[in-house]
Write an enzyme that holds these catalytic residues in place. Structure first.
Site, mmCIF file in Angstrom:
data_model
loop_
_atom_site.group_PDB
_atom_site.id
_atom_site.type_symbol
_atom_site.label_atom_id
_atom_site.label_comp_id
_atom_site.label_asym_id
_atom_site.label_seq_id
_atom_site.Cartn_x
_atom_site.Cartn_y
_atom_site.Cartn_z
ATOM 1 N N ASP A 66 0.836 -1.206 0.000
ATOM 2 C CA ASP A 66 0.000 0.000 0.000
ATOM 3 C C ASP A 66 0.868 1.253 0.000
ATOM 4 O O ASP A 66 0.356 2.376 -0.037
ATOM 5 C CB ASP A 66 -1.008 -0.013 1.157
ATOM 6 C CG ASP A 66 -0.352 -0.036 2.525
ATOM 7 O OD1 ASP A 66 0.895 -0.161 2.602
ATOM 8 O OD2 ASP A 66 -1.088 0.046 3.531
ATOM 9 N N SER A 67 2.203 1.062 -0.035
ATOM 10 C CA SER A 67 3.114 2.188 -0.285
ATOM 11 C C SER A 67 2.844 2.792 -1.655
ATOM 12 O O SER A 67 3.347 3.873 -1.964
ATOM 13 C CB SER A 67 4.570 1.727 -0.194
ATOM 14 O OG SER A 67 4.781 0.586 -1.007
ATOM 15 N N ASP A 105 -1.146 -6.089 -0.041
ATOM 16 C CA ASP A 105 -1.484 -5.471 1.248
ATOM 17 C C ASP A 105 -2.985 -5.295 1.406
ATOM 18 O O ASP A 105 -3.657 -4.819 0.483
ATOM 19 C CB ASP A 105 -0.846 -4.074 1.341
ATOM 20 C CG ASP A 105 0.471 -4.087 2.082
ATOM 21 O OD1 ASP A 105 0.765 -5.067 2.789
ATOM 22 O OD2 ASP A 105 1.219 -3.096 1.933
ATOM 23 N N LYS A 135 -1.067 -9.345 3.067
ATOM 24 C CA LYS A 135 -0.283 -8.882 4.218
ATOM 25 C C LYS A 135 -1.156 -7.935 5.013
ATOM 26 O O LYS A 135 -1.922 -7.160 4.419
ATOM 27 C CB LYS A 135 0.998 -8.179 3.767
ATOM 28 C CG LYS A 135 1.781 -7.548 4.936
ATOM 29 C CD LYS A 135 3.188 -7.148 4.555
ATOM 30 C CE LYS A 135 3.301 -5.838 3.843
ATOM 31 N NZ LYS A 135 2.795 -4.675 4.607
ATOM 32 N N GLU A 137 -1.082 -5.363 8.748
ATOM 33 C CA GLU A 137 -0.254 -4.754 9.790
ATOM 34 C C GLU A 137 -0.869 -4.989 11.161
ATOM 35 O O GLU A 137 -2.090 -5.078 11.287
ATOM 36 C CB GLU A 137 -0.127 -3.241 9.527
ATOM 37 C CG GLU A 137 0.629 -2.922 8.249
ATOM 38 C CD GLU A 137 0.831 -1.433 8.035
ATOM 39 O OE1 GLU A 137 0.557 -0.625 8.947
ATOM 40 O OE2 GLU A 137 1.278 -1.071 6.925
ATOM 41 N N GLU A 204 9.641 -4.173 10.138
ATOM 42 C CA GLU A 204 10.024 -2.884 9.525
ATOM 43 C C GLU A 204 10.497 -1.877 10.570
ATOM 44 O O GLU A 204 9.875 -1.714 11.631
ATOM 45 C CB GLU A 204 8.824 -2.280 8.770
ATOM 46 C CG GLU A 204 9.139 -0.891 8.205
ATOM 47 C CD GLU A 204 8.143 -0.347 7.207
ATOM 48 O OE1 GLU A 204 7.157 -1.037 6.887
ATOM 49 O OE2 GLU A 204 8.378 0.788 6.735
HETATM 50 O O1 KIV Z 1 3.546 -1.062 1.587
HETATM 51 C C1 KIV Z 1 4.691 -1.548 1.462
HETATM 52 O O2 KIV Z 1 5.381 -1.337 0.470
HETATM 53 C C2 KIV Z 1 5.181 -2.364 2.558
HETATM 54 C C3 KIV Z 1 6.621 -2.783 2.528
HETATM 55 C C4 KIV Z 1 7.507 -1.631 2.630
HETATM 56 C C5 KIV Z 1 6.917 -3.821 3.522
HETATM 57 O O3 KIV Z 1 4.449 -2.688 3.438
#
Ligand code: KIV
Length: 288
Positions: A66-67, A105, A135, A137, A204
């Protein structure tokens, strides 16, 4: 209807041999045996089909992070990211890859309320994209959700330490684990996710001894970012390591300087358009 391409290498539906079988989540999980990972797990983020094509053969896993909020959309944080955005980018990454396993994510607000909410969101992401895993968090509080999903066919990667979706609670993006209490919480969180069935845990932005302690404590692999070379694998935001941004966190190593290349190419193009040397002889169609 999704448009992703299934890996039908083992299916009667496709008589054509695949160039390479796609890695699986169990294969990633099994890289760590009795606490040791001989072959570190290589992960990069990917958001587009072309980016996935270029990264695929070099990576074990492509993470549709989600970056993309900051990297693709110019948003200030990952908070505004939607399920629709993640599904569309994940589908593009699956279409652009055939080797690396693709994880995506779960965006903020789509999974925290209950395991049922998480299941509905994760199932939609996997159905619409063809990705193999999600993924999420959070630590011990998310362990029941990790168990709920993994027992129902959805592999889950955890994410502890600096968790960017919690920026409003954490108050920033600084490294975590400097106090004893915080360090113990990070190790406890990671352990809870591991015990709940996570196939891997991203660690992280933590001080190095904590990353090592987490890696030693977990049966499943850890994937470090701003963590330690002793994690079982590493992930970076691809655009950071390609040098697309001037400001990057301290832990990022730039393996290229694409920002300069793009800017110089655009400047040359602009000059040639302005002095009418582009399009030249080779770039125009002639009547036969
Ligand atoms: O959103 C993302 O890119 C991430 C990674 C940096 C682990 O969660």
């Amino acid at each position: 209807m999704s448009t992703y391409q299934l890996d039908t290498g083992t299916s009667r539906a496709n008589p054509m041999p695949q160039p390479m079988r796609r890695l699986t989540i169990p294969a990633i999980r099994q890289r760590k045996v009795d606490g040791a990972t001989e072959q570190p797990i290589v992960v990069l983020t990917a958001y587009t089909a072309r980016q996935a094509q270029l990264l695929d053969e070099h990576c074990d896993m492509l993470l549709v992070g989600d970056s993309l909020a900051q990297v693709i959309y110019g948003l200030p944080s990952t908070i505004p990211v939607t399920l629709e955005m993640m599904a569309a980018h994940a589908a593009a990454v699956v279409r652009g890859s055939y080797h690396a396993v693709v994880a995506v994510d779960l965006p903020f607000g789509c999974y925290e309320a209950s395991p049922e909410q998480a299941f509905a969101s994760a199932a939609r992401l996997l159905k619409e994209s063809g990705a193999a895993a999600v993924k999420l968090e959070g630590g011990a509080a998310m362990a029941p959700t990790v168990a709920f999903l993994s027992q129902r066919g959805i592999p889950v990667m955890g994410h502890v330490g600096l968790t960017p979706q919690a920026v409003n609670v954490l108050g920033g993006y600084g490294a975590r684990g400097r106090s004893e209490a915080e360090a113990a919480k990070i190790v406890g969180d990671a352990r809870a996710l591991d015990e709940a069935g996570a196939f891997a845990v991203v660690v992280e932005g933590v001080v190095e001894p904590i990353a090592v302690a987490v890696t030693e404590a977990l049966a499943c692999p850890t994937i470090g970012i701003g963590a330690s070379a002793r994690c079982d694998g590493q992930v970076l935001v691809t655009d950071d390591m390609l040098g697309m941004f001037e400001r990057v966190p301290r832990f990022v190593k730039r393996y290229a300087d694409l920002a300069t290349s793009v800017s110089e190419a655009a400047a040359r193009y602009a000059d040639e358009v302005r002095n009418r040397s582009f399009p030249g002889e080779d770039s125009v169609y002639r009547p036969t």
